[in-house]
Motif scaffolding. Structure first.
Motif, short mmCIF file in Angstrom:
data_model
loop_
_atom_site.label_atom_id
_atom_site.label_comp_id
_atom_site.label_asym_id
_atom_site.label_seq_id
_atom_site.Cartn_x
_atom_site.Cartn_y
_atom_site.Cartn_z
N SER A 298 37.40 77.36 48.84
CA SER A 298 36.85 77.83 50.12
C SER A 298 37.70 78.95 50.70
N PHE A 299 39.02 78.78 50.67
CA PHE A 299 39.91 79.84 51.16
C PHE A 299 39.68 81.13 50.37
N THR A 300 39.61 81.01 49.04
CA THR A 300 39.45 82.21 48.20
C THR A 300 38.16 82.94 48.52
N VAL A 301 37.05 82.21 48.64
CA VAL A 301 35.74 82.84 48.89
C VAL A 301 35.70 83.48 50.27
N PHE A 302 36.09 82.75 51.30
CA PHE A 302 35.99 83.28 52.66
C PHE A 302 36.96 84.43 52.89
N LEU A 303 38.17 84.34 52.36
CA LEU A 303 39.13 85.43 52.55
C LEU A 303 38.70 86.70 51.83
N GLY A 317 44.47 81.03 48.37
CA GLY A 317 43.65 79.85 48.08
C GLY A 317 44.39 78.84 47.24
N ILE A 318 45.11 79.31 46.20
CA ILE A 318 45.86 78.39 45.34
C ILE A 318 46.98 77.71 46.13
N ILE A 319 47.71 78.49 46.91
CA ILE A 319 48.82 77.93 47.69
C ILE A 319 48.31 76.92 48.72
N ALA A 320 47.27 77.30 49.45
CA ALA A 320 46.72 76.39 50.46
C ALA A 320 46.11 75.15 49.83
#
Length: 438
Positions: A298-303, A317-320
């Motif tokens: 989700s972080f990767t897509v939205f960012l 995204g990986i870190i979060a």
């Protein structure tokens, strides 16, 4: 009379047995606590090896059902694990900045942090005292900004190396530093000279005091220290694959040994506890892995949608996602790294037309809020379910207490440890009531 004496002897023997088992249990618990504290640096690599082996047990059983012997099933599984590990390292290698990129990031973040701080606080205008926001929060934020600025300040060796990257990149077999970043570096140096000049004027003729050079931890580490650190890290983490292989080759012998050491009257109770722990840990690990994967995706897509480069979006995204295994830490880490990117961002190309450099920081905060809302409303209820049926206060205190006692390892394994203790106690009390012990 003989029957009475026989019963008396039997009762005495049972009392002695309970006393021996009680004393042995207390000594075992005390020794275990001491060893855990003394060897706390080994907790993280050891537990990771145990978790990996636990996760691989169903796959091991599947291979054995396909006709593999236990030995070749373990060897095949270990080879598959090594292949996945090396592939992950190779894929993540592109996300790790090299020495030149790291110096560029330090220069860019330091310059942009000062620029944005001055703009937000009104210090770049003609107003000497800043705007109303600076009047409210300036005193609290100035010390924090100074500490971050000093942490990002290049050491003397780093400045020389950065200059070499800019002027003579061919000698280092790399591309030159962009002129824009070199101008940022010059602006940072000019700001340092201004600070030194102001300090000299303030001291009124006192001995010139220059900024202390950062220690080995802030700049280039000494070669010998780096080798020692690498050697210590490798020697500690060697225990991870060893425990992984030992537990896979064990084939239940460790569990049988533990069960055989339990008195016959507690045999069924012990098996029930182990089965409940196995079920609870299985649900927790599977649910946590899926939840962390969804959060990271989700972080990767939205960012990426709001304009971050795919490399940065995937990194955050990986870190979060990994940090989300620790309650309340994943969104905080994602927000922190996202804010760093927003500070140094220069050219934002978002698919959403209303997002630009000026409001990128607000967009990142909105993304973190959306992902956190999705995690709380969708991922946790439907993925984790009741796998972690713990009160939020117990989770918070457990994570904080684990961090104080065992550091990062304590934060990471606080929730499963509390869950295991809860399963053991609840099962014990149920079994005690079932056997009319209490």
């Amino acid at each position: 009379m003989s029957n009475y004496l026989t019963n008396e002897e039997r009762l005495l023997r049972e009392k002695r047995g309970r006393l021996v088992y009680s004393i042995s249990s207390l000594l075992f618990i005390a020794l275990s606590c001491y060893l855990i504290w003394a060897l706390r640096e080994l907790i993280l690599p050891a537990v990771i090896g145990m978790v990996m082996a636990y996760i691989c047990l169903p796959i091991l059983g599947l291979l054995k059902d396909k006709g593999f012997s236990h030995f070749w099933a373990v060897i095949s599984l270990s080879g598959l694990f090594c292949l996945i590990l090396f592939s992950t390292i190779n894929l993540s290698g592109d996300l790790v900045p090299d020495q030149k990129t790291e110096l560029e990031l330090q220069v860019r973040i330091r310059y942009k942090l000062d620029e944005k701080f001055s703009r937000i606080m009104g210090l770049s205008d003609d107003k000497k005292g800043g705007n109303w926001f600076y009047g409210l929060f300036g005193r609290e934020l100035e010390p924090l900004k100074t500490k971050v600025d000093e942490a990002l300040r290049l050491s003397k060796e780093d400045r020389q190396l950065f200059k070499k990257f800019f002027q003579n990149p061919d000698e280092l077999a790399t591309s030159p530093v962009p002129e824009r970043y070199w101008n940022y570096h010059q602006a940072n140096l000019e700001r340092d000279r201004e600070k030194e000049k102001q300090a000299r004027n303030t001291r009124r003729g006192a001995k010139t005091k220059t900024f202390p050079e950062p220690g080995p931890g802030a700049g280039q580490s000494q070669e010998s220290s780096l080798l020692v650190i690498i050697f210590d890290a490798i020697s500690l983490w060697l225990i991870t694959p060893l425990i992984f292989l030992i537990l896979l080759f064990d084939d239940g012998k460790l569990k049988k040994t533990f069960v055989h050491a339990v008195p016959n009257q507690y045999f069924e109770m012990t098996l029930t506890i182990l089965d409940n722990i196995n079920e609870a840990l299985g649900r927790y690990l599977r649910g946590t892995f899926l939840e962390c994967s969804l959060v990271g995706l989700s972080f990767t897509v939205f960012l990426s949608l709001i304009g971050l480069d795919m490399q940065w979006a995937a990194t955050i995204g990986i870190i979060a996602g990994l940090a989300n295994a620790i309650p309340f830490l994943g969104p905080a880490i994602g927000l922190l790294v996202g804010v760093v990117y927003a500070i140094m961002a220069e050219d934002v190309s978002s698919v959403l037309p209303f997002i630009n450099n000026d409001n990128l920081l607000v967009a990142i905060v909105v993304v973190v809020a959306i992902v956190q809302l999705a995690d709380n409303a969708i991922f946790q209820p439907y993925v984790l379910g009741n796998a972690v049926d713990l009160h939020p206060l117990a989770v918070i205190l457990g994570v904080m207490g684990g961090a104080v006692i065992f550091g990062f390892a304590g934060m990471l394994f606080a929730v499963p440890a509390i869950m295991v203790v809860k399963v053991i106690l609840s099962t014990l009390f149920r079994q005690f009531r079932a056997y009319y012990i209490v």
